[in-house]
Design a protein around this motif. Structure first.
Motif, PDB file in Angstrom:
ATOM      1  N   THR A   6       0.702  -1.200  -0.005  1.00  0.00           N
ATOM      2  CA  THR A   6       0.065   0.153   0.121  1.00  0.00           C
ATOM      3  C   THR A   6       0.884   1.252  -0.164  1.00  0.00           C
ATOM      4  O   THR A   6       0.506   2.205  -0.659  1.00  0.00           O
ATOM      5  N   THR A   7       1.974   1.218   0.730  1.00  0.00           N
ATOM      6  CA  THR A   7       2.758   2.511   0.736  1.00  0.00           C
ATOM      7  C   THR A   7       3.474   2.460  -0.545  1.00  0.00           C
ATOM      8  O   THR A   7       3.622   3.799  -0.981  1.00  0.00           O
ATOM      9  N   LEU A   8       3.964   1.642  -1.268  1.00  0.00           N
ATOM     10  CA  LEU A   8       4.811   1.676  -2.098  1.00  0.00           C
ATOM     11  C   LEU A   8       3.848   2.344  -3.647  1.00  0.00           C
ATOM     12  O   LEU A   8       4.249   2.681  -4.790  1.00  0.00           O
ATOM     13  N   THR A   9       2.516   2.020  -3.631  1.00  0.00           N
ATOM     14  CA  THR A   9       1.717   2.472  -4.758  1.00  0.00           C
ATOM     15  C   THR A   9       1.251   3.669  -4.500  1.00  0.00           C
ATOM     16  O   THR A   9       0.611   4.527  -5.426  1.00  0.00           O
ATOM     17  N   GLN A  10       1.475   4.358  -3.279  1.00  0.00           N
ATOM     18  CA  GLN A  10       1.408   5.804  -3.045  1.00  0.00           C
ATOM     19  C   GLN A  10       2.237   6.507  -3.941  1.00  0.00           C
ATOM     20  O   GLN A  10       3.650   6.166  -4.327  1.00  0.00           O
TER      21      GLN A  10
END
Ligand SMILES: *Cc1c(COP(=O)(O)O)cnc(C)c1O
Length: 404
Positions: A397-401
């Protein structure tokens, strides 16, 4: 942020030299893969103090050995023998297949000690003219912070305005065996190299590189010194990273996890030749080989083996790497790693890795950026499959931000 957090951070900033830029979290407790901040928030530690806490925070058996020894005897200096050093020697030699051991404290001291030892070997055994010894090192190396070591760093941040530096080092590209062959002269005494460049961003050399390196070192009679301070003791899924390459170093440097994070303990391991040149009075350390350090290191090595942490690092590392590769995000340029020494390199357009590490902090994961674009992931070797999956969900979820 609570007022207590602001206070710790502000006070550090006021009195401390500003030679670090920590993530804004104040930790007060640790257990296994977890750490807690002063507000009681829990985090999965994906740095493990740069791999020093491989056995997990506050491992009960290492703690017990430390407390027991601290009650009996902590420091004798090497002016006298103590009843822990011989046992430490025996156990580390058996574990690593080494013939001689030199105990030190920090990793940098182990590196410095190796440099002194291979030079002495060069003069006294190889027959290099006095003062002419050359040591070959790699670009983007990280071997520590002492004056001798930063002098052959290629990172301007690391050596800028700290000179003048000691001569006798030649820098070649990492992963390039032809460059090594070209750099060797009759005065070359050693090649000092990390099996995987950790601080440079978990850089894995091409397959076969170390086979060629080993052959070149043997053919030209120079010592292969592997700095396994970060890669050693199970981090990459084998006891030593050299085992992935099917080679043996002449000199191996250990530190960090050698104490499970309780206390600074490092060691130079060698064949008889190199450390065999040292005579009484020629090298030493007040704290090196002290009984407390030896007792802690013995326990740290024991739990690593007895509790299957090396095999676990291989198993969970493979799971973690596969999971990272499955994350579909435009921010990711490359995912790489071996065992539980992993890294996610971001595209330059994705913004700085630091922002992603701060976002991960908000999700209960502590990781550290290195070189602007890389997030390093190196949890304790005791991590479970469920914990790997938990971390992967949050990383996804963080890396797709987008923090650009
Ligand atoms: C951390 C590290 C060192 C230095 O160890 P210190 O204990 O910080 O002095 C040296 N070499 C490598 C590869 C390291 O990762």
């Amino acid at each position: 942020m609570s007022s207590s957090v602001i206070d710790f951070i502000a006070t550090e900033a006021r009195f401390g030299a500003h030679n670090y830029a920590p993530i804004g979290v104040v930790l007060s407790r640790g257990e296994g893969v977890w750490v807690w901040d002063t507000d009681g928030n829990r985090y999965l530690d994906c740095l493990s103090a740069y791999s020093a806490v491989s056995q997990g925070h506050c491992h009960p058996k290492i703690l017990a050995a430390m407390v027991e020894q601290a009650h009996r005897l902590t420091l004798t200096s090497r002016a006298f023998h103590n009843d822990q050093l011989a046992l430490f020697y025996e156990e580390i030699a058996a574990l690593t297949g080494s013939h001689k051991v030199l105990p030190m404290n920090s990793g940098a001291e182990a590196v410095e000690s190796a440099i002194k030892s291979v030079r002495k070997w060069g003069y006294e055994v190889k027959g290099v003219p006095d003062g002419q010894a050359e040591i070959i090192v790699c670009a983007n190396n990280f071997h520590g912070r002492t004056l001798g070591i930063v002098g052959f760093s290629t990172d301007p941040e690391t050596h800028g305005h700290f000179g003048p530096f000691a001569p006798g080092f030649k820098i070649i590209p990492f992963g390039d065996a032809a460059a090594l062959e070209e750099a060797i002269t009759p005065n070359t005494v050693a090649f000092l190299v990390e099996p995987i460049q950790g601080e440079a961003g978990v850089i894995i050399p091409p397959a076969g590189y170390f086979t060629e390196v080993r052959e070149l070192c043997t053919a030209n009679n120079l010592m292969l010194v592997l700095d396994e301070i970060q890669t050693g003791l199970g981090r990459t899924g084998k006891l030593l990273a050299e085992q992935h390459e099917g080679i043996e170093a002449d000199v191996t440097l250990l530190g960090k996890a050698l104490s499970g994070g309780f206390y600074p303990v490092s060691a130079v391991l060698s064949n008889n030749d190199v450390l065999g040149t040292l005579r009484p009075g020629q090298h030493g350390s007040t704290f090196g080989g002290n009984p407390l350090a030896c007792a802690v290191a013995r326990a740290a090595m024991r739990v690593l083996v007895e509790e299957g942490m090396i095999e676990n690092a291989a198993r969970q590392g493979a799971r973690f790497l596969e999971g990272l590769k499955d994350i579909r995000a435009n921010t990711i340029r490359e995912v790489r790693g071996r065992g539980l020494m992993l890294a996610v390199e971001l595209h330059p357009e994705a913004g700085r890795a630091r922002r992603y590490c701060e976002a991960l902090q908000g999700k209960g994961i502590l990781a550290k950026d290195t070189h602007e674009q890389t997030i390093r992931i190196a949890p304790p070797l005791v991590i479970t499959s469920d914990q790997v999956d938990w971390a992967l969900e949050r990383l996804a979820t963080t890396l797709t931000q987008d923090f650009s």
